[in-house]
Design a protein around this motif. Structure first.
Motif, PDB file in Angstrom:
ATOM      1  N   GLN A 148     -21.827  22.536  23.847  1.00 12.84           N
ATOM      2  CA  GLN A 148     -20.377  22.615  23.938  1.00 12.84           C
ATOM      3  C   GLN A 148     -19.835  21.234  24.302  1.00 12.84           C
ATOM      4  O   GLN A 148     -20.386  20.544  25.164  1.00 12.84           O
ATOM      5  CB  GLN A 148     -19.951  23.644  24.996  1.00 12.84           C
ATOM      6  N   LEU A 149     -18.732  20.858  23.663  1.00  6.98           N
ATOM      7  CA  LEU A 149     -18.163  19.534  23.866  1.00  6.98           C
ATOM      8  C   LEU A 149     -17.687  19.339  25.297  1.00  6.98           C
ATOM      9  O   LEU A 149     -17.034  20.211  25.886  1.00  6.98           O
ATOM     10  CB  LEU A 149     -16.987  19.348  22.903  1.00  6.98           C
ATOM     11  N   ILE A 150     -18.015  18.170  25.870  1.00 12.97           N
ATOM     12  CA  ILE A 150     -17.524  17.796  27.196  1.00 12.97           C
ATOM     13  C   ILE A 150     -16.426  16.750  26.995  1.00 12.97           C
ATOM     14  O   ILE A 150     -16.699  15.628  26.567  1.00 12.97           O
ATOM     15  CB  ILE A 150     -18.652  17.183  28.059  1.00 12.97           C
ATOM     16  N   PRO A 151     -15.150  17.108  27.282  1.00  9.95           N
ATOM     17  CA  PRO A 151     -14.079  16.129  27.065  1.00  9.95           C
ATOM     18  C   PRO A 151     -14.227  14.938  28.009  1.00  9.95           C
ATOM     19  O   PRO A 151     -14.565  15.108  29.174  1.00  9.95           O
ATOM     20  CB  PRO A 151     -12.804  16.925  27.360  1.00  9.95           C
ATOM     21  N   LEU A 202     -20.096  13.559  24.675  1.00  2.83           N
ATOM     22  CA  LEU A 202     -21.286  14.238  25.172  1.00  2.83           C
ATOM     23  C   LEU A 202     -21.128  15.737  24.949  1.00  2.83           C
ATOM     24  O   LEU A 202     -20.010  16.267  24.965  1.00  2.83           O
ATOM     25  CB  LEU A 202     -21.496  13.961  26.664  1.00  2.83           C
ATOM     26  N   TRP A 203     -22.270  16.410  24.783  1.00  5.16           N
ATOM     27  CA  TRP A 203     -22.285  17.855  24.597  1.00  5.16           C
ATOM     28  C   TRP A 203     -23.224  18.447  25.644  1.00  5.16           C
ATOM     29  O   TRP A 203     -24.277  17.881  25.934  1.00  5.16           O
ATOM     30  CB  TRP A 203     -22.769  18.197  23.182  1.00  5.16           C
ATOM     31  N   ASP A 204     -22.833  19.590  26.229  1.00  2.00           N
ATOM     32  CA  ASP A 204     -23.650  20.155  27.303  1.00  2.00           C
ATOM     33  C   ASP A 204     -24.891  20.851  26.746  1.00  2.00           C
ATOM     34  O   ASP A 204     -25.129  20.865  25.536  1.00  2.00           O
ATOM     35  CB  ASP A 204     -22.814  21.078  28.208  1.00  2.00           C
ATOM     36  N   ARG A 223     -22.535  17.786   4.372  1.00  2.00           N
ATOM     37  CA  ARG A 223     -22.641  17.227   5.718  1.00  2.00           C
ATOM     38  C   ARG A 223     -23.720  17.937   6.507  1.00  2.00           C
ATOM     39  O   ARG A 223     -24.111  19.061   6.186  1.00  2.00           O
ATOM     40  CB  ARG A 223     -21.307  17.299   6.456  1.00  2.00           C
ATOM     41  N   GLU A 224     -24.180  17.268   7.541  1.00  2.00           N
ATOM     42  CA  GLU A 224     -25.217  17.801   8.434  1.00  2.00           C
ATOM     43  C   GLU A 224     -24.878  17.343   9.845  1.00  2.00           C
ATOM     44  O   GLU A 224     -24.400  16.222  10.052  1.00  2.00           O
ATOM     45  CB  GLU A 224     -26.587  17.275   8.012  1.00  2.00           C
ATOM     46  N   ARG A 225     -25.117  18.221  10.834  1.00  2.00           N
ATOM     47  CA  ARG A 225     -24.930  17.887  12.239  1.00  2.00           C
ATOM     48  C   ARG A 225     -26.254  18.099  12.953  1.00  2.00           C
ATOM     49  O   ARG A 225     -26.858  19.162  12.829  1.00  2.00           O
ATOM     50  CB  ARG A 225     -23.850  18.755  12.884  1.00  2.00           C
ATOM     51  N   ILE A 226     -26.702  17.092  13.718  1.00  2.00           N
ATOM     52  CA  ILE A 226     -27.956  17.203  14.454  1.00  2.00           C
ATOM     53  C   ILE A 226     -27.700  16.849  15.911  1.00  2.00           C
ATOM     54  O   ILE A 226     -27.161  15.767  16.203  1.00  2.00           O
ATOM     55  CB  ILE A 226     -29.041  16.281  13.862  1.00  2.00           C
ATOM     56  N   TYR A 227     -28.082  17.753  16.817  1.00  2.00           N
ATOM     57  CA  TYR A 227     -27.919  17.516  18.252  1.00  2.00           C
ATOM     58  C   TYR A 227     -29.235  16.991  18.823  1.00  2.00           C
ATOM     59  O   TYR A 227     -30.277  17.611  18.656  1.00  2.00           O
ATOM     60  CB  TYR A 227     -27.510  18.803  18.966  1.00  2.00           C
ATOM     61  N   ILE A 228     -29.160  15.851  19.501  1.00  2.00           N
ATOM     62  CA  ILE A 228     -30.333  15.197  20.061  1.00  2.00           C
ATOM     63  C   ILE A 228     -30.235  15.212  21.584  1.00  2.00           C
ATOM     64  O   ILE A 228     -29.203  14.823  22.148  1.00  2.00           O
ATOM     65  CB  ILE A 228     -30.431  13.739  19.561  1.00  2.00           C
ATOM     66  N   GLN A 229     -31.279  15.644  22.249  1.00  2.00           N
ATOM     67  CA  GLN A 229     -31.252  15.640  23.711  1.00  2.00           C
ATOM     68  C   GLN A 229     -31.179  14.199  24.220  1.00  2.00           C
ATOM     69  O   GLN A 229     -31.832  13.305  23.705  1.00  2.00           O
ATOM     70  CB  GLN A 229     -32.483  16.348  24.275  1.00  2.00           C
ATOM     71  N   LEU A 230     -30.358  13.995  25.236  1.00  2.00           N
ATOM     72  CA  LEU A 230     -30.213  12.678  25.839  1.00  2.00           C
ATOM     73  C   LEU A 230     -31.269  12.538  26.924  1.00  2.00           C
ATOM     74  O   LEU A 230     -31.081  12.927  28.072  1.00  2.00           O
ATOM     75  CB  LEU A 230     -28.808  12.515  26.417  1.00  2.00           C
ATOM     76  N   GLU A 262     -26.170   8.241  35.608  1.00  2.00           N
ATOM     77  CA  GLU A 262     -26.228   9.591  35.025  1.00  2.00           C
ATOM     78  C   GLU A 262     -27.319   9.680  33.953  1.00  2.00           C
ATOM     79  O   GLU A 262     -28.127  10.613  33.933  1.00  2.00           O
ATOM     80  CB  GLU A 262     -24.872   9.922  34.414  1.00  2.00           C
ATOM     81  N   VAL A 263     -27.333   8.688  33.060  1.00  2.00           N
ATOM     82  CA  VAL A 263     -28.258   8.727  31.934  1.00  2.00           C
ATOM     83  C   VAL A 263     -29.685   8.405  32.371  1.00  2.00           C
ATOM     84  O   VAL A 263     -30.646   9.064  31.950  1.00  2.00           O
ATOM     85  CB  VAL A 263     -27.795   7.747  30.830  1.00  2.00           C
ATOM     86  N   GLN A 264     -29.832   7.402  33.230  1.00  4.26           N
ATOM     87  CA  GLN A 264     -31.170   6.972  33.627  1.00  4.26           C
ATOM     88  C   GLN A 264     -31.896   8.050  34.414  1.00  4.26           C
ATOM     89  O   GLN A 264     -33.106   8.257  34.250  1.00  4.26           O
ATOM     90  CB  GLN A 264     -31.074   5.696  34.469  1.00  4.26           C
ATOM     91  N   ASN A 265     -31.160   8.743  35.263  1.00  4.13           N
ATOM     92  CA  ASN A 265     -31.792   9.727  36.148  1.00  4.13           C
ATOM     93  C   ASN A 265     -31.678  11.157  35.642  1.00  4.13           C
ATOM     94  O   ASN A 265     -32.099  12.091  36.339  1.00  4.13           O
ATOM     95  CB  ASN A 265     -31.177   9.607  37.550  1.00  4.13           C
ATOM     96  N   LEU A 266     -31.114  11.323  34.446  1.00  2.00           N
ATOM     97  CA  LEU A 266     -30.994  12.653  33.824  1.00  2.00           C
ATOM     98  C   LEU A 266     -30.441  13.686  34.794  1.00  2.00           C
ATOM     99  O   LEU A 266     -31.009  14.771  34.983  1.00  2.00           O
ATOM    100  CB  LEU A 266     -32.363  13.103  33.289  1.00  2.00           C
ATOM    101  N   LYS A 267     -29.312  13.340  35.419  1.00  3.16           N
ATOM    102  CA  LYS A 267     -28.724  14.239  36.418  1.00  3.16           C
ATOM    103  C   LYS A 267     -28.190  15.519  35.792  1.00  3.16           C
ATOM    104  O   LYS A 267     -28.094  16.545  36.455  1.00  3.16           O
ATOM    105  CB  LYS A 267     -27.620  13.503  37.169  1.00  3.16           C
ATOM    106  N   HIS A 268     -27.821  15.442  34.522  1.00  3.70           N
ATOM    107  CA  HIS A 268     -27.361  16.625  33.806  1.00  3.70           C
ATOM    108  C   HIS A 268     -28.051  16.680  32.444  1.00  3.70           C
ATOM    109  O   HIS A 268     -28.583  15.681  31.972  1.00  3.70           O
ATOM    110  CB  HIS A 268     -25.841  16.609  33.635  1.00  3.70           C
ATOM    111  N   LYS A 269     -28.000  17.839  31.825  1.00  8.02           N
ATOM    112  CA  LYS A 269     -28.625  18.038  30.526  1.00  8.02           C
ATOM    113  C   LYS A 269     -27.566  17.866  29.438  1.00  8.02           C
ATOM    114  O   LYS A 269     -26.682  18.697  29.284  1.00  8.02           O
ATOM    115  CB  LYS A 269     -29.259  19.427  30.445  1.00  8.02           C
ATOM    116  N   PHE A 270     -27.687  16.763  28.719  1.00 10.80           N
ATOM    117  CA  PHE A 270     -26.709  16.436  27.699  1.00 10.80           C
ATOM    118  C   PHE A 270     -27.367  16.333  26.325  1.00 10.80           C
ATOM    119  O   PHE A 270     -28.554  16.042  26.210  1.00 10.80           O
ATOM    120  CB  PHE A 270     -26.042  15.085  27.999  1.00 10.80           C
TER     121      PHE A 270
END
Length: 324
Positions: free
Chosen positions: A202-205, A196-198, A240-247, A300-308
């Protein structure tokens, strides 16, 4: 970068062509005949569980999401179109191999975009198609971990999408792909990052520093681009290409398209939370740990408690036209 074309799915089946790439000849637990009932087939092998119906429904959605992300079916557009251009010799038309073909929608879209090209797909379980595919599609059920060299020199494009966790030795597979591609052929890789990325990307370990990944291929996708460089002049170009998608659709200024992609990504992850349970157990995690993780992740994912964000990565490489 875009291939500029979006297509639908479906149509008619099977190939007889004498010049077609030879079907898999390796001994395999997964070889199958078209009479197999794909709707009920369940495979459990090396911890890889595929329930055709539910998994392929997810893959259908993921396919449409990836098309929107790329604005088409692939990057390296000029290279792919050159590699798949019609040829004067009718006995030597181009061919594409889709490793981990899943529900088959990428293959079907490619078959419609390039009706003169033979499209061959390999997966552990047969595709669930509501209608017969175009006549230039062929599906095989096989395990690529048993090897690909029976396809030496048979393909002009090899596509590998979101299957790194099922590949026992990705680096070895890349060496085999250089052998099965014809000179000037194109390798295309697609993978969704399991991290996951914040909201600042930024990477979340998700495991302790220095703790090794469990399971075959878990982190292999991270190394694909470096491995392509390591393979040297066999590739005349790489990219290569990197694309960040909102969760989930949490960005207030997101476009309608990006909100839709975020919603599909959210549904995708919710499905994977449950689907990964047997895989995680096969990697040696305790059932209690997996269940606790699954419950927390779903909430976490269903309720979008954080922005990932979820990061998708795309790599491509063009085989040297001087290669033999």
């Amino acid at each position: 970068m875009t291939d500029g074309t979006h297509t639908d799915s479906n149509d008619d089946m099977s190939l007889d062509g004498a010049s077609s790439p030879a079907p898999s000849i390796n001994p395999s637990l997964y070889s199958y005949h078209s009479s197999v009932d794909g709707n009920v087939l369940l495979k459990d092998s090396y911890g890889r569980i595929m329930n055709n119906v539910s998994e392929h429904h997810r893959l259908d959605k993921q396919h449409e999401m990836l098309k929107q992300m790329r604005n088409g079916l692939f990057f390296a557009v000029d290279d792919v179109r050159r590699a798949l251009a019609p040829r004067e010799d009718p006995e030597s038309q181009p061919a594409v191999l889709d490793i981990g073909s899943g529900s088959g929608l990428w293959m079907i879209d490619m078959a419609k975009m390039f009706p003169h090209v033979e499209i061959v797909g390999i997966d552990l379980a047969p595709a669930n198609l509501s209608e017969s595919p175009p006549p230039n599609c062929r599906f095989e059920c096989d395990d690529v971990n048993l090897g690909l060299l029976h396809y030496t020199g048979a393909f002009d494009v090899v596509h590998v999408s979101a299957v790194a966790q099922g590949i026992a030795n990705y680096r070895k597979m890349l060496d085999e792909i250089t052998e099965i591609l014809r000179p000037g052929g194109v390798f295309l890789a697609v993978d969704g990052d399991v991290h996951l990325w914040d909201e600042n990307q930024q990477l979340i370990p998700f495991r302790a520093e220095g703790e090794p990944a469990r399971g075959p291929g878990v982190d292999d996708y991270v190394h694909i681009y470096d491995w392509l460089q390591e393979q040297g002049p066999i590739w005349e170009s790489t990219g290569r290409e990197r694309i960040y998608i909102q969760l989930g659709p949490w960005k207030e200024d997101a476009t309608t398209k990006d909100k839709w992609i975020g919603e599909v990504m959210q549904q995708n992850v919710l499905w994977l939370v449950d689907a990964f349970r047997p895989l995680l157990l096969s990697y040696g995690f305790f059932a209690e740990t997996v269940d606790r993780w699954s419950t927390n992740a779903r909430d976490e994912v269903q309720n979008l408690k954080h922005k990932f964000y979820i990061r998708w990565q795309f790599e491509w490489a063009v085989k040297s036209r001087e290669a033999t």
